[in-house]
Design a protein around this motif. Structure first.
Motif, PDB file in Angstrom:
ATOM      1  N   ILE A   1      24.953 -56.010  11.047  1.00  0.00           N
ATOM      2  CA  ILE A   1      25.434 -56.836   9.937  1.00  0.00           C
ATOM      3  C   ILE A   1      26.952 -56.987   9.996  1.00  0.00           C
ATOM      4  CG2 ILE A   1      25.680 -56.911   7.412  1.00  0.00           C
ATOM      5  CD1 ILE A   1      22.867 -55.716   7.236  1.00  0.00           C
ATOM      6  N   ILE A   2      27.650 -55.932  10.384  1.00  0.00           N
ATOM      7  CA  ILE A   2      29.100 -56.025  10.549  1.00  0.00           C
ATOM      8  C   ILE A   2      29.443 -56.944  11.723  1.00  0.00           C
ATOM      9  CG2 ILE A   2      31.143 -54.706  11.272  1.00  0.00           C
ATOM     10  CD1 ILE A   2      30.105 -52.430   9.472  1.00  0.00           C
ATOM     11  N   THR A   3      28.634 -56.900  12.773  1.00  0.00           N
ATOM     12  CA  THR A   3      28.823 -57.827  13.891  1.00  0.00           C
ATOM     13  C   THR A   3      28.616 -59.261  13.432  1.00  0.00           C
ATOM     14  OG1 THR A   3      28.092 -56.183  15.514  1.00  0.00           O
ATOM     15  CG2 THR A   3      27.995 -58.489  16.189  1.00  0.00           C
ATOM     16  N   LEU A   4      27.671 -59.471  12.528  1.00  0.00           N
ATOM     17  CA  LEU A   4      27.414 -60.804  11.984  1.00  0.00           C
ATOM     18  C   LEU A   4      28.651 -61.373  11.304  1.00  0.00           C
ATOM     19  CD1 LEU A   4      25.675 -63.194  11.064  1.00  0.00           C
ATOM     20  CD2 LEU A   4      24.812 -61.754   9.194  1.00  0.00           C
ATOM     21  N   VAL A   5      29.385 -60.526  10.594  1.00  0.00           N
ATOM     22  CA  VAL A   5      30.609 -60.979   9.921  1.00  0.00           C
ATOM     23  C   VAL A   5      31.536 -61.655  10.926  1.00  0.00           C
ATOM     24  CG1 VAL A   5      32.667 -60.260   8.652  1.00  0.00           C
ATOM     25  CG2 VAL A   5      30.463 -59.179   8.159  1.00  0.00           C
ATOM     26  N   LYS A   6      31.712 -61.017  12.081  1.00  0.00           N
ATOM     27  CA  LYS A   6      32.621 -61.559  13.101  1.00  0.00           C
ATOM     28  C   LYS A   6      32.004 -62.717  13.868  1.00  0.00           C
ATOM     29  CE  LYS A   6      32.834 -57.280  14.318  1.00  0.00           C
ATOM     30  NZ  LYS A   6      33.058 -56.014  15.063  1.00  0.00           N
TER      31      LYS A   6
ATOM     32  N   MET B   1      32.093 -77.459  15.405  1.00  0.00           N
ATOM     33  CA  MET B   1      33.026 -78.016  14.417  1.00  0.00           C
ATOM     34  C   MET B   1      32.642 -77.753  12.966  1.00  0.00           C
ATOM     35  SD  MET B   1      35.161 -79.118  16.566  1.00  0.00           S
ATOM     36  CE  MET B   1      36.341 -79.947  15.495  1.00  0.00           C
ATOM     37  N   VAL B   2      31.999 -76.636  12.700  1.00  0.00           N
ATOM     38  CA  VAL B   2      31.806 -76.189  11.321  1.00  0.00           C
ATOM     39  C   VAL B   2      33.056 -75.426  10.928  1.00  0.00           C
ATOM     40  CG1 VAL B   2      30.486 -74.691   9.779  1.00  0.00           C
ATOM     41  CG2 VAL B   2      29.299 -76.088  11.468  1.00  0.00           C
ATOM     42  N   VAL B   3      33.707 -75.854   9.859  1.00  0.00           N
ATOM     43  CA  VAL B   3      35.019 -75.305   9.490  1.00  0.00           C
ATOM     44  C   VAL B   3      34.852 -73.997   8.725  1.00  0.00           C
ATOM     45  CG1 VAL B   3      37.223 -75.753   8.356  1.00  0.00           C
ATOM     46  CG2 VAL B   3      35.943 -77.639   9.379  1.00  0.00           C
ATOM     47  N   GLU B   4      34.909 -72.896   9.462  1.00  0.00           N
ATOM     48  CA  GLU B   4      34.890 -71.568   8.837  1.00  0.00           C
ATOM     49  C   GLU B   4      36.317 -71.013   8.846  1.00  0.00           C
ATOM     50  OE1 GLU B   4      35.480 -69.049  11.491  1.00  0.00           O
ATOM     51  OE2 GLU B   4      35.821 -71.025  12.353  1.00  0.00           O
ATOM     52  N   LEU B   5      36.458 -69.719   8.633  1.00  0.00           N
ATOM     53  CA  LEU B   5      37.776 -69.110   8.444  1.00  0.00           C
ATOM     54  C   LEU B   5      38.713 -69.321   9.629  1.00  0.00           C
ATOM     55  CD1 LEU B   5      39.658 -67.350   6.771  1.00  0.00           C
ATOM     56  CD2 LEU B   5      38.518 -65.332   7.711  1.00  0.00           C
ATOM     57  N   ILE B   6      38.262 -69.014  10.842  1.00  0.00           N
ATOM     58  CA  ILE B   6      39.113 -69.130  12.018  1.00  0.00           C
ATOM     59  C   ILE B   6      39.529 -70.578  12.263  1.00  0.00           C
ATOM     60  CG2 ILE B   6      39.248 -68.839  14.522  1.00  0.00           C
ATOM     61  CD1 ILE B   6      39.390 -66.215  13.141  1.00  0.00           C
TER      62      ILE B   6
ATOM     63  N   THR C   1      32.383 -69.005   5.696  1.00  0.00           N
ATOM     64  CA  THR C   1      32.034 -67.784   6.424  1.00  0.00           C
ATOM     65  C   THR C   1      31.047 -66.934   5.621  1.00  0.00           C
ATOM     66  OG1 THR C   1      34.128 -67.694   7.642  1.00  0.00           O
ATOM     67  CG2 THR C   1      32.968 -65.612   7.324  1.00  0.00           C
ATOM     68  N   LEU C   2      31.340 -66.763   4.334  1.00  0.00           N
ATOM     69  CA  LEU C   2      30.455 -65.975   3.470  1.00  0.00           C
ATOM     70  C   LEU C   2      29.091 -66.640   3.315  1.00  0.00           C
ATOM     71  CD1 LEU C   2      32.897 -64.893   0.594  1.00  0.00           C
ATOM     72  CD2 LEU C   2      31.994 -63.471   2.447  1.00  0.00           C
ATOM     73  N   LEU C   3      29.081 -67.966   3.274  1.00  0.00           N
ATOM     74  CA  LEU C   3      27.822 -68.692   3.126  1.00  0.00           C
ATOM     75  C   LEU C   3      26.948 -68.520   4.367  1.00  0.00           C
ATOM     76  CD1 LEU C   3      26.463 -70.423   1.000  1.00  0.00           C
ATOM     77  CD2 LEU C   3      27.471 -72.455   2.068  1.00  0.00           C
ATOM     78  N   ILE C   4      27.559 -68.605   5.538  1.00  0.00           N
ATOM     79  CA  ILE C   4      26.816 -68.384   6.790  1.00  0.00           C
ATOM     80  C   ILE C   4      26.269 -66.961   6.815  1.00  0.00           C
ATOM     81  CG2 ILE C   4      26.999 -68.234   9.308  1.00  0.00           C
ATOM     82  CD1 ILE C   4      29.199 -70.392   9.121  1.00  0.00           C
ATOM     83  N   PHE C   5      27.113 -66.010   6.454  1.00  0.00           N
ATOM     84  CA  PHE C   5      26.728 -64.598   6.428  1.00  0.00           C
ATOM     85  C   PHE C   5      25.555 -64.365   5.470  1.00  0.00           C
ATOM     86  CE2 PHE C   5      27.100 -60.454   4.326  1.00  0.00           C
ATOM     87  CZ  PHE C   5      27.071 -59.596   5.418  1.00  0.00           C
TER      88      PHE C   5
END
Length: 214
Positions: A150-155, A164-169, A17-21
């Motif tokens: 940017i906060i919207t980007l986090v979500k 099928m990219v394995v992020e937090l959710i 998630t952080l990497l995508i962000f």
């Protein structure tokens, strides 16, 4: 023991998630400025093309754009031309560059033209006027809307799971197969902490730029 095991697994997804962000911001922020310049170009064909492109991107769902970037080349060429993760980054960068471009454009156009004229009178070039006179004032004005995006980007990073990219959710959803639902709700802690840090950071930046007042 189960709690710490779940936490470690979620941290692995949060890393993605952080990497995508981070990669989205790294590429979308400067690209958005270039798109904004295109939208303000005096060359009408370029201006029209850029505005239509921005309209299409902003008017369609990011989830659909991710699917198009990954699957459409595969249908056209017989196989995907990129990895799932890279496809996510490309879609996110294009999407957010278009949103950022409108924020940049609004900020630049809000600066009184008389300031540019004053710079010209002082013998400054257009580049000097933009970077020494206009840019810092633009940054001050765009911080609030930019922070919201940017906060919207986090979500929005959670949309990476659509290919099928394995992020937090998605990492949390794996536990639901074994009957554990609470890890899915536990992800909220990660998002809230991250958003809280960003909120404090943007508040600090706004205070530092308070000497620019309209």
């Amino acid at each position: 023991m189960i709690f710490w095991g779940v936490t470690l697994n979620l941290l692995s997804g949060f890393e993605t998630t952080l990497l995508i962000f981070g990669l989205t911001l790294l590429f979308a922020l400067p690209l958005g400025l270039l798109v904004a310049f295109g939208a303000m170009s005096k060359f009408k064909p370029l201006r029209s093309i850029v505005k239509i492109f921005v309209w299409i991107i902003r008017g369609s769902p990011l989830m659909l754009q991710i699917i198009i970037v990954y699957y459409v080349p595969g249908f056209m060429f017989g196989a995907p031309i990129t990895t799932r993760f890279v496809a996510v980054i490309i879609a996110f960068v294009i999407n957010y560059a278009c949103y950022f471009s409108e924020i940049y454009r609004g900020g630049i156009e809000s600066i009184a033209h008389s300031q540019s004229e004053a710079g010209q009178v002082l013998g400054m070039t257009k580049g000097q006027i933009f970077f020494r006179v206009v840019l810092l004032q633009v940054i001050k004005r765009i911080i609030p809307p930019m922070s919201n995006e940017i906060i919207t980007l986090v979500k929005d990073t959670a949309l990476a799971r659509v290919i099928m990219v394995v992020e937090l959710i998605m990492e949390a959803e794996r536990f639901s197969n074994s009957g554990m639902i609470w890890p899915l709700f536990y992800t909220m802690v990660f998002y809230l902490l991250f958003v809280g840090i960003l909120t404090l950071l943007f508040g600090f930046i706004e205070k530092k730029l308070n000497y620019f007042r309209a």
